[in-house]
Design an enzyme around this catalytic site. Structure first.
Site, PDB file in Angstrom:
ATOM      1  N   ASP A 112     -10.769   2.158  -3.066  1.00 47.34           N
ATOM      2  CA  ASP A 112     -11.472   1.711  -1.715  1.00 47.34           C
ATOM      3  C   ASP A 112     -12.889   1.893  -1.949  1.00 47.34           C
ATOM      4  OD1 ASP A 112      -9.084   1.424  -0.578  1.00 47.34           O
ATOM      5  OD2 ASP A 112      -8.931   3.132   0.365  1.00 47.34           O
ATOM      6  N   ASP A 128       0.791  -1.146   0.027  1.00 53.56           N
ATOM      7  CA  ASP A 128       0.281  -0.039  -0.107  1.00 53.56           C
ATOM      8  C   ASP A 128       0.935   1.249   0.102  1.00 53.56           C
ATOM      9  OD1 ASP A 128      -2.288   1.539   0.069  1.00 53.56           O
ATOM     10  OD2 ASP A 128      -3.307   0.263   1.626  1.00 53.56           O
TER      11      ASP A 128
HETATM   12  C1  GLA Z   1      -5.637   1.929   2.263  1.00 51.44           C
HETATM   13  C2  GLA Z   1      -6.234   0.936   1.476  1.00 51.44           C
HETATM   14  C3  GLA Z   1      -7.318  -0.086   2.171  1.00 51.44           C
HETATM   15  C4  GLA Z   1      -6.805  -0.620   3.506  1.00 51.44           C
HETATM   16  C5  GLA Z   1      -6.129   0.658   4.294  1.00 51.44           C
HETATM   17  C6  GLA Z   1      -5.455   0.202   5.403  1.00 51.44           C
HETATM   18  O1  GLA Z   1      -6.561   2.712   2.611  1.00 51.44           O
HETATM   19  O2  GLA Z   1      -6.553   1.295   0.141  1.00 51.44           O
HETATM   20  O3  GLA Z   1      -7.750  -0.782   1.520  1.00 51.44           O
HETATM   21  O4  GLA Z   1      -5.856  -1.460   3.072  1.00 51.44           O
HETATM   22  O5  GLA Z   1      -5.206   1.517   3.506  1.00 51.44           O
HETATM   23  O6  GLA Z   1      -5.039   1.014   6.073  1.00 51.44           O
END
Ligand code: GLA
Length: 755
Positions: free
Chosen positions: A566, A496
């Site tokens: 997301d 990420d």
């Molecule tokens: C980001 C990702 C999510 C999740 C969060 C965790 O927003 O896109 O899917 O993994 O971080 O903090």
């Protein structure tokens, strides 16, 4: 082989080809040209050099790309489009004549033009020399053909600055990959102030329209369409990373063409740092597209003797509309970009804990989720954020990559063993390039972040960006990941990256080298991925960036899948996924089934609808399974089983956007034909019925007219009059009706070839 064309060698093409057989070096040329990686029964790609008209022809699949050396020894684009006959001759390249205001350098469509000699259009290269000179004028020097790579060398008219352009064609799609290497053979450092991989010049007549992708967090992949007018449209990221505001992809159609018909020129940059694609209609009304790292804040110090190679800029042409262009991109990505190409593994059905347990992961709650996930046929269990350091929320812990002893008193071993005993493999979330100020790592190494001395540090999601360009930071990041993968049986990392850059300073190097961070950071990011993959070849990686902020052909070379957004609301996802597929294959597009009503917009949708939306990509489950009813588990198991029987088609097939939600907010329909043509899978969604209008009849595509296919719906209903079997001609030309009415309805069906 390095050949400068001889003006004396005025041999017409046909004769030239015959002469070839008795000439030693030319025979060698033909041999190398004819040994490309041929992947299909199509004309092999050939790169031909014709001495009489000083012409380079790159011909592959359905596309010809031709440029030549004009009388000013510039590389002038001559043609890009539908494949021409091999005997077709193009007019000799002539520089366009200019005026006092627009000199010839600016008007002539060139493959790669430096800023100098009065250029007013977007340059491919701008440098400054230590003596203050900033003028650079590149001329053809020589070329070389090796395998299916054409390299053309240029040099400044007086200074020892060389540029080598490199072109490679793909046999199956005709997509060209190009880059430029700048070499400083002067006796001092120079600064590259702007650099591109090259310029794509479109045919000079046309009423062109630009398509591009725009968005923001939880609202990525919106398709934008606009006419191209005189002036410039710049698609870009100044964020240090790819970003979601624009994606480094473009498509240009001509004369108002449609989804499945007409000419489309398209391209994408393989770069995960700040980038720029400028689409410019110049003073001669021609359209040119230039792409590379973003010129804003660029300043790469190239020391004496050093070389700089740009990211790749990919380009292709389709005469089957934007649908055809997308299918070429999808095929190319699977065949030539993603790890293990041309036969990457199918994406497993995964479960991810993020929306269920957030930061509150524990050994017990993850084991409970794992048991439930396994019961519906999930193949990979992924624990998301919260497992490391003092990570109770997003204010602490990033940078401290040890297993949290309160949450996992015996390390990750027991959870991983449990997951394996349930028949799944195990994956883990990491965000390696970031640090929370509230972390041991930051307390120990406050100078490891990007910052300007004496200036405030702007935080994003309570975190700072580590300066991955620094060798010590690169070593730290590689070694903690290597240790994690060496000590635990981990099959998958969700990598990420949850903020943009700010204050991108690098105070420990000399001021004139600080801006190298824009390039060195990304190179180190790629090299860590490559090195990890080499040492741990069974580990797969997903690129995620707060949703879809790091999806591009650069990172996709090292990552098996990407996270588009997301936003997991199954209705919003229809348009998000639709936009995604313009540029990228559904074979890497992760899509989770999450809870209803959704946190995004409080919308409630049936579990079946949510599954069907996600099954158009690589299926994942992200719901809190402890809240599911027995009926939910039964339905989920049925859908997961169904998905496994169609996933090869969905992930590898030919996608047709029968109804795009961007054109029609009431419906959305995708159809995919398997690569062998034996299976068709279609998903249809209805937002809301109005008045007495039936669901539009669907005319399928990509089938064999004479073959017989049997149809079967695995969700929703076909119209009662639909035959159980019929020819490809029937499904494509007569079409079929669905019995879809109401709000937020969905149906899905397959057709299997029976003869
Ligand atoms: C980001 C990702 C999510 C999740 C969060 C965790 O927003 O896109 O899917 O993994 O971080 O903090």
């Amino acid at each position: 082989m390095n050949h400068a064309p001889s003006k004396k060698n005025k041999v017409p093409l046909r004769k030239f080809t015959r002469t070839l057989l008795c000439s030693a070096w030319l025979t060698a040329l033909v041999l190398t040209v004819c040994t490309p990686q041929i992947k299909a029964q199509t004309d092999p790609p050939s790169i031909q050099y014709e001495a009489t008209s000083r012409e380079f022809r790159i011909e592959a699949a359905d596309t010809s790309y031709i440029f030549g050396i004009n009388d000013d020894r510039q590389l002038q684009t001559l043609y890009w489009g539908k494949r021409l006959g091999t005997a077709d001759h193009l007019a000799r390249p002539k520089p366009l004549s200019g005026s006092g205001f627009d000199v010839s350098t600016s008007l002539t469509p060139q493959e790669f033009v430096a800023w100098g000699a009065g250029l007013v259009t977007e340059p491919d290269l701008k440098v400054s020399f230590p003596d203050g000179n900033r003028d650079l004028v590149l001329k053809y020097v020589s070329h070389q053909i090796e395998g299916n790579t054409l390299s053309v060398e240029m040099k400044d008219i007086s200074r020892e600055v060389y540029v080598t352009l490199e072109y490679q064609a793909d046999a199956e799609t005709g997509i060209l990959r190009r880059c430029a290497t700048i070499e400083n053979r002067t006796d001092a450092s120079i600064t590259i102030e702007q650099v591109a991989a090259g310029t794509w010049n479109l045919p000079n007549e046309g009423d062109y329209r630009l398509r591009y992708l725009a968005g923001s967090w939880a609202a990525e992949w919106n398709v934008q369409v606009q006419p191209i007018h005189p002036g410039k449209t710049v698609l870009e990221s100044r964020r240090g990373t790819t970003g979601a505001q624009n994606n480094p992809w473009f498509a240009i159609d001509r004369d108002g063409d449609t989804e499945e018909n007409g000419n489309v020129w398209f391209g994408a940059l393989g770069w995960s740092g700040s980038w720029e694609i400028s689409v410019e209609q110049d003073a001669a009304q021609r359209v040119r597209v230039t792409g590379g790292p973003n010129a804003f804040e660029f300043g790469y110090l190239l020391s004496k003797g050093a070389k700089f190679t740009t990211p790749y800029f990919y380009g292709g042409y389709s005469d089957h509309g934007i649908g055809g262009a997308s299918r070429l991109m999808h095929r190319y990505e699977i065949d030539s970009i993603v790890p293990h190409h041309p036969t990457p593994k199918l994406r497993p059905v995964l479960y991810n804990s993020w929306e269920a347990t957030g930061f509150d992961v524990t050994e017990a709650n993850q084991m409970t989720l794992a048991e439930k996930a396994a019961s519906i046929g999930v193949e990979r269990f992924v624990m998301d954020d919260g497992w490391f350091g003092q990570r109770k929320n997003d204010r602490a812990g990033l940078g401290d990559w040890y297993v949290n002893p309160q949450k996992f008193p015996n390390g990750l071993g027991p959870l991983i063993a449990k997951v394996h005993s349930l028949g799944m493999d195990f994956g883990l979330w990491v965000e390696p390039e970031m640090v929370n100020p509230d972390s041991d790592l930051y307390r120990k190494h406050p100078d490891w972040v990007l910052y300007f001395s004496g200036r405030p540090h702007t935080e994003g999601r309570n975190q700072l960006v580590l300066n991955l360009a620094r060798p010590d930071v690169r070593a730290y990041v590689y070694s903690f990941l290597d240790k994690l993968l060496s000590e635990n049986d981990i099959s998958f990392l969700k990598w990420d990256y949850n903020r943009n850059w700010s204050e991108p300073g690098w105070p420990s190097v000399s001021p004139n080298q600080e801006k190298n961070v824009y390039v060195d950071f990304i190179r180190n990011f790629y090299s860590i991925l490559a090195e990890l993959r080499q040492k741990h070849p069974n580990v797969e990686i997903e690129s995620c960036s707060g949703g879809g902020s790091r999806v591009d052909l650069g990172v996709m070379q090292y990552t098996d899948e990407v996270w588009p957004s997301d936003n997991t609301d199954a209705f919003d996802r229809l348009s998000i996924q639709n936009g995604f597929t313009y540029a990228y294959t559904p074979g890497v597009m992760m899509a989770w089934v999450t809870d209803s009503p959704t946190w995004v917009n409080n919308r409630s949708l049936s579990l079946e609808y949510r599954f069907l939306s996600s099954m158009q990509g690589s299926l994942g489950i992200g719901a809190n399974l402890t809240k599911w009813t027995p009926e939910d588990f039964t339905k989920a198991k049925q859908m997961v089983d169904e998905y496994k029987s169609i996933r090869e088609t969905v992930q590898r097939g030919e996608l047709y956007r029968l109804i795009s939600p961007e054109h029609n907010s009431a419906q959305s329909v995708t159809e995919t034909a398997s690569p062998d043509g034996k299976q068709i899978v279609a998903f249809a969604f209805l937002h809301s019925s109005t008045e007495y209008h039936p669901y539009p009849r669907l005319y399928l595509r990509g089938m064999n007219e004479k073959a017989i296919y049997s149809i079967s719906a695995f969700a929703g209903k076909l119209d009662g009059d639909t035959p159980t079997r019929a020819s490809g001609a029937y499904w494509m030309h007569h079409g079929l009706d669905l019995d879809l009415r109401g709000d937020f309805q969905a149906a899905a069906f397959t057709l299997n070839r029976v003869n």
